[in-house]
Design a protein around this motif. Structure first.
Motif, mmCIF file in Angstrom:
data_model
loop_
_atom_site.group_PDB
_atom_site.id
_atom_site.type_symbol
_atom_site.label_atom_id
_atom_site.label_comp_id
_atom_site.label_asym_id
_atom_site.label_seq_id
_atom_site.Cartn_x
_atom_site.Cartn_y
_atom_site.Cartn_z
ATOM 1 N N LYS A 61 60.309 29.415 44.362
ATOM 2 C CA LYS A 61 59.760 30.762 44.230
ATOM 3 C C LYS A 61 58.267 30.639 43.918
ATOM 4 N N PRO A 62 57.449 31.569 44.420
ATOM 5 C CA PRO A 62 56.029 31.551 44.038
ATOM 6 C C PRO A 62 55.883 31.600 42.520
ATOM 7 N N LEU A 63 54.789 31.052 42.030
ATOM 8 C CA LEU A 63 54.572 30.924 40.592
ATOM 9 C C LEU A 63 53.250 31.577 40.211
ATOM 10 N N SER A 64 53.270 32.377 39.160
ATOM 11 C CA SER A 64 52.048 32.987 38.649
ATOM 12 C C SER A 64 51.477 32.098 37.546
ATOM 13 N N LEU A 65 50.386 31.409 37.856
ATOM 14 C CA LEU A 65 49.734 30.545 36.878
ATOM 15 C C LEU A 65 48.648 31.306 36.126
ATOM 16 N N LEU A 66 48.358 30.851 34.919
ATOM 17 C CA LEU A 66 47.348 31.506 34.105
ATOM 18 C C LEU A 66 45.958 31.290 34.691
ATOM 19 N N ASP A 67 45.137 32.331 34.632
ATOM 20 C CA ASP A 67 43.786 32.306 35.193
ATOM 21 C C ASP A 67 42.796 32.591 34.069
ATOM 22 N N ALA A 68 42.131 31.538 33.580
ATOM 23 C CA ALA A 68 41.226 31.672 32.438
ATOM 24 C C ALA A 68 40.090 32.644 32.729
ATOM 25 N N GLU A 69 39.564 32.638 33.949
ATOM 26 C CA GLU A 69 38.452 33.535 34.286
ATOM 27 C C GLU A 69 38.883 34.999 34.240
ATOM 28 N N GLN A 70 40.041 35.308 34.805
ATOM 29 C CA GLN A 70 40.527 36.687 34.782
ATOM 30 C C GLN A 70 40.808 37.148 33.356
ATOM 31 N N LEU A 71 41.407 36.275 32.548
ATOM 32 C CA LEU A 71 41.715 36.630 31.168
ATOM 33 C C LEU A 71 40.443 36.858 30.362
ATOM 34 N N THR A 72 39.455 36.001 30.516
ATOM 35 C CA THR A 72 38.203 36.134 29.777
ATOM 36 C C THR A 72 37.443 37.392 30.175
ATOM 37 N N ALA A 73 37.451 37.709 31.475
ATOM 38 C CA ALA A 73 36.741 38.895 31.955
ATOM 39 C C ALA A 73 37.323 40.170 31.369
ATOM 40 N N ASN A 74 38.632 40.188 31.125
ATOM 41 C CA ASN A 74 39.292 41.393 30.623
ATOM 42 C C ASN A 74 39.482 41.400 29.113
ATOM 43 N N LEU A 75 39.313 40.241 28.476
ATOM 44 C CA LEU A 75 39.521 40.137 27.030
ATOM 45 C C LEU A 75 38.344 39.403 26.379
ATOM 46 N N PRO A 76 37.104 39.888 26.568
ATOM 47 C CA PRO A 76 35.943 39.142 26.068
ATOM 48 C C PRO A 76 35.944 38.947 24.561
ATOM 49 N N ALA A 77 36.466 39.914 23.811
ATOM 50 C CA ALA A 77 36.466 39.798 22.355
ATOM 51 C C ALA A 77 37.440 38.737 21.857
ATOM 52 N N ASN A 78 38.432 38.392 22.680
ATOM 53 C CA ASN A 78 39.454 37.423 22.274
ATOM 54 C C ASN A 78 39.137 35.992 22.707
ATOM 55 N N GLN A 79 38.129 35.809 23.553
ATOM 56 C CA GLN A 79 37.702 34.483 24.003
ATOM 57 C C GLN A 79 38.889 33.585 24.367
#
Length: 319
Positions: A61-79
């Motif tokens: 099955k396709p797998l959704s891997l974590l994307d550090a760039e996407q997470l950082t762009a949307n959660l800048p305060a959480n680094q």
């Protein structure tokens, strides 16, 4: 996160299509024997990978891997910091907390030594859960943290409901249920004094997709978010949940658990049921569950008298 060669392989095949060993070896600059060893590594971690002669390798099955760039762009305060593998996201934050700011988030594709309540091992399928921890700081001492694990559970349930999930509930003090089975668990660890700043690490493990290999190791009924064959984007899920947890923590800091008590009791899966509360192998009490009080303590009616409890493990009588 700087991807190592084996993780780069997983990024290549995450879409569920077939890739030949030769093309993967060329893309990564390694031998086909090395590719085979990477495939075995991830198979051993529980990923279902097909090997078909003439076609190559493919995830079942396709797998959704974590994307550090996407997470950082949307959660800048959480680094956000993203790791492929850690022993435990909670342990990593507890070790490094002195160098980190309030709100720091750590996520991992896989935990080799995840922990639940009472030191139990928390089974973690590779990239099949959302495993994350957040570092919080409170200025008013340990007493001000009462009810925080319940508040976290409430934030998770309400956030999942906003995404369209149903059948959600809460088991005191820190489990999230869906359709009567455990979906997620929360573990909060703290350091500090009774009258000064407290550092808290909130860890969460939420089942997205549990592979058959891990399912056989789980000793209780479990639920997962993926049930219709559609691959869930774990980055979007993480962003929604962390934003909800940020909002919840600010409300908790200002008003404590009392402002959340009614909302928590609405989701209580054992409310008005006869339950047992176990303190140790040899000590337990039984009574009628009556929700929680304004401090987040469990209320049990025992022989017609209501009692409150700060600790223990709840189960339906007979289970």
């Amino acid at each position: 996160m700087r991807a190592n060669k084996s993780y780069q392989l997983l990024q290549h095949i995450a879409d569920g299509r077939f890739y030949s060993g030769e093309s993967l070896a060329q893309a990564l600059g390694v031998s086909r024997t090395t590719i085979a060893s990477y495939i075995k590594h991830y198979s051993d971690l529980g990923l279902d990978i097909f090997k078909v002669k003439g076609k190559g390798y493919s995830l079942a099955k396709p797998l959704s891997l974590l994307d550090a760039e996407q997470l950082t762009a949307n959660l800048p305060a959480n680094q956000p910091q993203v790791f492929e593998q850690l022993d435990s996201t909670n342990a990593w934050l507890m070790t490094h907390q002195q160098q980190l700011a309030h709100g720091q988030v750590v996520l991992a594709e896989y935990q080799s030594a995840g922990r639940g309540r009472r030191g139990r091992q928390w089974q973690t399928p590779y990239a099949g859960q959302l495993c994350l921890s957040i570092l919080w700081r409170l200025q008013d001492g340990i007493e001000a943290t009462m009810g925080l694990s319940l508040a976290v559970g409430l934030a998770i349930v309400e956030s999942l409901e906003s995404l369209g999930y149903s059948g959600l509930g809460l088991k005191w003090p820190n489990d999230i249920y869906m359709n009567g089975a455990k979906l997620a668990g929360v573990l909060i660890e703290l350091q500090g004094q009774s009258d000064s700043e407290v550092s808290l690490v909130m860890g969460m493990g939420l089942n997205v997709r549990v592979a058959q290999q891990q399912a056989s190791l789980i000793d209780q009924a479990y639920a997962q978010l993926e049930n219709d064959g559609i691959t869930l984007n774990r980055n979007e899920l993480a962003i929604t949940l962390i934003q909800s947890l940020n909002t919840m923590f600010e409300q908790f800091k200002q008003q404590g658990f009392a402002a959340l008590q009614t909302r928590w009791n609405h989701y209580d899966v054992f409310n008005q049921q006869k339950v047992s509360l176990r303190f140790s192998q040899d000590k337990q009490v039984s009574g009628l569950a009556k929700g929680v009080d304004a401090q987040g303590q469990l209320l049990l009616e025992i022989d017609g008298v209501e009692h409150s409890f700060m600790a223990g493990e709840v189960s339906v009588r007979g289970q």
